[in-house]
Design an enzyme around this catalytic site. Structure first.
Site, PDB file in Angstrom:
ATOM      1  N   HIS A 199       6.401  -4.386   6.021  1.00  0.00           N
ATOM      2  CA  HIS A 199       5.876  -3.915   7.275  1.00  0.00           C
ATOM      3  C   HIS A 199       6.169  -4.642   8.401  1.00  0.00           C
ATOM      4  CE1 HIS A 199       3.506  -0.616   5.147  1.00  0.00           C
ATOM      5  NE2 HIS A 199       3.605  -1.286   4.071  1.00  0.00           N
ATOM      6  N   LYS A 256      -4.052  -0.763  20.089  1.00  0.00           N
ATOM      7  CA  LYS A 256      -3.483  -1.233  18.969  1.00  0.00           C
ATOM      8  C   LYS A 256      -3.860  -2.600  18.729  1.00  0.00           C
ATOM      9  CE  LYS A 256       0.460  -0.125  21.230  1.00  0.00           C
ATOM     10  NZ  LYS A 256       1.335   0.492  20.180  1.00  0.00           N
ATOM     11  N   ARG A 257      -3.478  -3.385  17.884  1.00  0.00           N
ATOM     12  CA  ARG A 257      -3.681  -4.696  17.828  1.00  0.00           C
ATOM     13  C   ARG A 257      -3.348  -5.614  18.705  1.00  0.00           C
ATOM     14  NH1 ARG A 257      -6.689  -7.028  13.101  1.00  0.00           N
ATOM     15  NH2 ARG A 257      -6.331  -9.083  14.305  1.00  0.00           N
ATOM     16  N   LYS A 305       3.596  -6.788  20.821  1.00  0.00           N
ATOM     17  CA  LYS A 305       3.261  -5.499  21.255  1.00  0.00           C
ATOM     18  C   LYS A 305       3.312  -5.057  23.074  1.00  0.00           C
ATOM     19  CE  LYS A 305       0.622  -4.488  17.390  1.00  0.00           C
ATOM     20  NZ  LYS A 305       1.128  -3.248  16.603  1.00  0.00           N
ATOM     21  N   THR A 349       2.029   3.882  14.163  1.00  0.00           N
ATOM     22  CA  THR A 349       1.677   5.082  13.647  1.00  0.00           C
ATOM     23  C   THR A 349       0.698   5.422  14.785  1.00  0.00           C
ATOM     24  OG1 THR A 349      -0.189   3.648  12.488  1.00  0.00           O
ATOM     25  CG2 THR A 349       1.629   4.823  11.257  1.00  0.00           C
ATOM     26  N   LYS A 407       0.048   9.479  16.438  1.00  0.00           N
ATOM     27  CA  LYS A 407      -1.368  10.116  16.625  1.00  0.00           C
ATOM     28  C   LYS A 407      -1.455  10.605  17.953  1.00  0.00           C
ATOM     29  CE  LYS A 407      -3.009   6.945  13.111  1.00  0.00           C
ATOM     30  NZ  LYS A 407      -3.540   5.450  12.879  1.00  0.00           N
TER      31      LYS A 407
HETATM   32  C1  26V Z   1       0.384 -10.082   7.632  1.00  0.00           C
HETATM   33  C2  26V Z   1      -0.568 -11.196   7.439  1.00  0.00           C
HETATM   34  C3  26V Z   1      -0.232 -12.462   7.370  1.00  0.00           C
HETATM   35  C4  26V Z   1      -0.916 -13.543   6.874  1.00  0.00           C
HETATM   36  C5  26V Z   1      -2.386 -13.324   7.389  1.00  0.00           C
HETATM   37  C6  26V Z   1      -2.784 -12.022   7.136  1.00  0.00           C
HETATM   38  C7  26V Z   1      -2.008 -10.824   7.396  1.00  0.00           C
HETATM   39  C8  26V Z   1      -2.545  -9.619   7.301  1.00  0.00           C
HETATM   40  C9  26V Z   1      -1.609  -8.559   7.721  1.00  0.00           C
HETATM   41  C10 26V Z   1      -0.379  -8.706   7.626  1.00  0.00           C
HETATM   42  C11 26V Z   1       0.679  -7.603   7.917  1.00  0.00           C
HETATM   43  C12 26V Z   1       1.403  -7.561   9.024  1.00  0.00           C
HETATM   44  C13 26V Z   1       2.263  -6.358   8.904  1.00  0.00           C
HETATM   45  C14 26V Z   1       1.766  -5.133   9.665  1.00  0.00           C
HETATM   46  O1  26V Z   1       0.500  -4.886   9.868  1.00  0.00           O
HETATM   47  N1  26V Z   1       2.584  -4.223   9.640  1.00  0.00           N
HETATM   48  C15 26V Z   1       2.398  -2.893  10.519  1.00  0.00           C
HETATM   49  O2  26V Z   1       2.470  -1.975   9.362  1.00  0.00           O
HETATM   50  C16 26V Z   1       2.324  -0.613  10.182  1.00  0.00           C
HETATM   51  C17 26V Z   1       2.534   0.213   8.892  1.00  0.00           C
HETATM   52  O3  26V Z   1       3.672   0.334   8.192  1.00  0.00           O
HETATM   53  C18 26V Z   1       3.427  -0.405  11.216  1.00  0.00           C
HETATM   54  O4  26V Z   1       3.152   0.919  11.669  1.00  0.00           O
HETATM   55  C19 26V Z   1       3.315  -1.346  12.093  1.00  0.00           C
HETATM   56  O5  26V Z   1       4.456  -1.235  13.019  1.00  0.00           O
HETATM   57  C20 26V Z   1       3.498  -2.902  11.578  1.00  0.00           C
HETATM   58  O6  26V Z   1       3.479  -3.873  12.612  1.00  0.00           O
END
Ligand code: 26V
Length: 799
Positions: free
Chosen positions: A352, A540-541, A546, A647, A651
């Site tokens: 992701h 969004k976050r 972003k 996403t 929406k």
């Molecule tokens: C990474 C980490 C790294 C360590 C600390 C905690 C933590 C928590 C979550 C993440 C994941 C980051 C990846 C993410 O959120 N990707 C998002 O995924 C969405 C669904 O596929 C996508 O629409 C977004 O573009 C993408 O940024």
């Protein structure tokens, strides 16, 4: 269920739970009883579905994710069961307003952002499409923090969602699993060969709690199983006897801390032991559970991969790889080769993000200390993988260091997944190309066909039908209700493209939704917005990539042009919603910048009839459900190549907002659907970004050579914003900014000029809006889960 039956069930639930008559119950007791009635109904359906799935020997998918951003469930479940109006009527007899019950429910905020919400949409769609699926995650006592903004500063408060949301969870203590941490491994040779023994470990009990997933008009009910941590060594009598009372309970606290709270970061690795424990805890509990169920049914694990697929949602559950190996070898007697074959054929992985800071890595020291047996397995996986590349792909010998599972003192979770899983996919066409061409290029060369794409989707029943009933009703009136189960049918709307009366009704509905949001804004932050102004939303976050800063800088520029150059624009309200992870200093500074800008602009009578800024605190699923239907402009302005999919963009689109966006993530596919004439595309493309980066990005030159831009930034340096100093932000923009805000600034500004012009032609605007709604069907998560089921998991629907 008839209205009469529903009435009976609610009444029974009240008497059973609270020993009183429904007429005498408090609103909270009614709330809990309605939830209990729904849970009972769903459990009944779930157990008969389980029997049918077992009888048909269906293959099942287990979706492993550290995050499931469920939001609220009551409305969703009533809608899905088709009983919303009946329940409303029953409650009316008791003088209770169903809407009031909806508002009592807290969001189950068990996720940070898009990744967690995607998992929730997928479980919903999998169920609606009758695919047998179970989600596995953690029963966090505290979900994503509640955000409060005080004088521009984000403050984080705990989110105790279980108090009012716990009624959805059914505990299943009989299916608890034991998880082992720390200790040492010992290798013993005996007549049966090498045996590995894990000694002196520390035990934690994983207790499952099930949340029923109703689907829509579905034959089956699936479930999300959340593991809660319980201490097994909760009391040290010897410490207690020595008078060390606090210490004697430490075991308790340490074990139960595992499921205490969601990690509120989605941007950088914290390297915290607790997060590694969380990951192993839920992975091990889930896999033990899966293997037990499989053995009970089939008596062997030889056919595991034929009947089970375990999906790894981002690298967080990547420990599935060594844990499944461990269970097969240590508990079930398989050889390495046999276990490896089963493991590889059972596991699939979705990536992701391509952002290096979000790709998880663990230091060898920490990893081997807390998961000693797992570490020995990862070492062996790595050794064999490197050997295989060396022997069978001599052209890749130079890339082994980069591809290895262990390197530079770290265990690399993404490499672990790609080396093992039978399928690896990205989440939009562009993102999957970047995986093949860049991040996982070497793997793609040696495992042709392993890397694929499944473009993300959203469950349009929640994001259109439930959250925007006015629009949904209009669509039903125009094209029938087929779109509810088949998103593609929205295309039938295209025939009304030039129908002025339909376009006007679309505008009226948007206006109603804007009024609802305006009331929310006034209530929550005391700002009166003009409902006739353009509602322009970036929700969004909060992340540098972003580029909320790009939008903020543009607003400041508009403000100055209105004030200094007499610019006139259509009244414009910019609305932001964003949480920053607690330790992310720059993100918090950007929030402070937006809030300061808002304070200054909203209180300046020279501009306040044309410009407003709202920063909505505590952006979450239930707030998104009010925002999306009211938005007219959807801001999707990340630097090209950085947003894996997005996403939110989908929406907004399905609710008729027009996208202003870069060619990034799924925006590329939105563009493919609606064409350049129905959105506002701007900015550098991915190859342009790469080229510019290779040649060296020098924003200080842009600053020096563009007098208008220089003036703008100088004025922030000189005056701050509303008296607050933001030098750090300007220095960032003209200095290291890896996300190239200044490079896209003028293109973005031009896109906004165009937005302002087109808005002046309401028929044109509404026609574009209608095209967006009509073309959004492809982004239904029903389509996405079907692609997973057919192309990756090889699942059939329950008959
Ligand atoms: C990474 C980490 C790294 C360590 C600390 C905690 C933590 C928590 C979550 C993440 C994941 C980051 C990846 C993410 O959120 N990707 C998002 O995924 C969405 C669904 O596929 C996508 O629409 C977004 O573009 C993408 O940024």
């Amino acid at each position: 269920m008839t209205q009469k039956e529903i009435k009976e069930k609610i009444r029974n639930a009240v008497t059973e739970k609270f020993a009183c008559e429904a007429e005498d119950a408090t609103i909270r007791q009614i709330y809990e009883s309605v939830i209990s009635m729904v849970v009972q109904e769903l459990s009944k359906r779930s157990s008969s579905a389980s029997k049918e799935i077992a009888h048909q020997e269906c293959k099942k998918v287990y979706y492993m994710s550290m995050e499931f951003l469920i939001g609220r469930s009551l409305k969703n479940n009533l809608y899905n069961l088709g009983i919303e109006e009946k329940v409303r009527a029953v409650l009316q007899d008791l003088n209770v307003d169903l809407e009031q019950l909806y508002e009592m429910e807290p969001d189950a905020g068990l996720g940070n952002g898009g990744l967690g919400r995607l998992a929730a949409c997928y479980l919903d769609s999998l169920t609606a499409c009758n695919y047998p699926a179970t989600g596995f995650s953690i029963r966090y006592e505290f979900g994503i923090f509640r955000q409060v903004i005080i004088d521009g500063w984000q403050m984080e408060f705990p989110d105790n969602w279980l108090e009012m949301g716990g009624g959805w969870l059914i505990p299943r203590p009989d299916e608890a699993q034991e998880i082992h941490f720390d200790g040492q491994v010992e290798e013993l040779w005996s007549s049966e060969g090498l045996k590995t023994i894990h000694k002196n470990y520390y035990k934690v009990l994983a207790v499952p709690y099930d949340l029923m997933i109703s689907g829509y008009d579905s034959k089956i009910v699936n479930k999300l199983r959340l593991w809660g941590a319980k201490s097994l060594e909760n009391f040290d009598m010897s410490l207690f006897s020595r008078g060390e009372y606090l210490k004697s309970c430490e075991g308790d606290a340490k074990a139960e801390a595992i499921s205490r709270v969601l990690y509120p970061a989605d941007d950088h690795e914290e390297g915290k032991v607790l997060r590694l424990r969380q990951q192993y805890f839920f992975v091990s509990a889930s896999l033990q559970n899966i293997l037990q169920d499989h053995l009970k049914k089939y008596g062997t694990l030889d056919n595991l991969a034929e009947k089970v697929v375990v999906h790894i949602n981002d690298t967080h559950p990547a420990l599935c790889v060594p844990e499944l190996m461990r269970l097969l070898m240590d508990d079930h007697g398989y050889s390495w080769d046999a276990a490896w074959k089963i493991t590889c054929a059972t596991l699939a992985y979705t990536n992701h993000t391509v952002m290096s800071e979000a790709l998880e890595k663990w230091s060898i020291d920490l990893f081997s200390r807390h998961l000693p047996r797992i570490y020995t397995i990862v070492q062996e996986i790595n050794r064999r993988f490197c050997e295989n590349v060396y022997n069978n792909h001599p052209e890749k010998r130079g890339a082994i260091d980069k591809m290895a599972v262990i390197g530079e003192g770290m265990v690399r979770m993404a490499n672990l997944c790609v080396a093992c899983c039978f399928s690896v996919n990205g989440v939009s066409a562009l993102h999957s190309e970047i995986l093949k061409e860049d991040l996982f290029r070497d793997y793609h060369d040696i495992f042709p066909g392993k890397l694929t794409n499944v473009t993300n989707g959203i469950v349009h029943r929640r994001w259109l039908c439930e959250s925007n009933p006015l629009l949904s009703d209009l669509i039903t009136e125009l094209i029938g209700d087929g779109f509810v189960t088949n998103g593609a049918e929205l295309e039938k709307l295209l025939k009304f493209k030039n129908d002025a009366s339909v376009l006007n009704r679309l505008a009226e509905i948007k206006h109603e939704n804007k009024l609802r949001l305006s009331r929310y804004i006034e209530h929550s932050c005391g700002i009166k917005v003009n409902p006739r102004s353009i509602f322009d939303v970036q929700a969004k976050r909060l992340h540098e990539y972003k580029r909320q800063l790009l939008c903020a800088l543009h607003i400041y520029d508009l403000y100055r042009r209105i004030k200094n150059e007499g610019l006139r624009i259509h009244p414009h309200t910019f609305i932001f919603g964003a949480k920053a992870s607690a330790g992310y200093v720059m993100a918090k500074e950007i929030i402070r910048f937006i809030c300061a800008l808002g304070d200054m602009i909203n209180n300046d009578p020279a501009v306040s009839d044309q410009l407003k800024i709202v920063f909505l605190a505590d952006y979450k699923v239930s707030l998104a459900e009010i925002l999306m239907p009211a938005a007219e402009v959807s801001e999707q302005i990340s630097l090209a190549g950085k947003e894996a999919s997005g996403t939110g963009n989908m929406k907004f689109m399905i609710n008729g907002a027009l996208t202003v966006g870069t060619l990034d993530g799924a925006n590329v596919e939105i563009h493919e659907q609606v064409g350049g004439e129905n959105m506002f595309l701007f900015g550098l493309t991915t190859p342009e970004v790469n080229r510019w980066k290779a040649d060296g990005y020098h924003p200080d030159q842009l600053y020096r050579n563009d007098p208008h831009l220089r003036d703008l930034l100088d004025s922030i340096l000189k005056n701050g914003i509303g008296g607050k100093n933001f030098e750090s932000i300007v220095r960032y923009l003209i200095g290291p900014d890896p996300y190239m805000v200044l490079a896209d600034f003028n293109a973005y500004k031009n896109a906004h000029t165009k937005i302002n012009d087109v808005y002046g032609d309401p028929l044109k605007w509404n026609e574009m809006s209608l095209v967006n709604i009509a073309k959004a069907g492809i982004f239904a998560s029903d389509r996405a889960v079907r692609e997973y089921a057919e192309n990756i998991w090889h699942l059939s629907t329950v008959q």
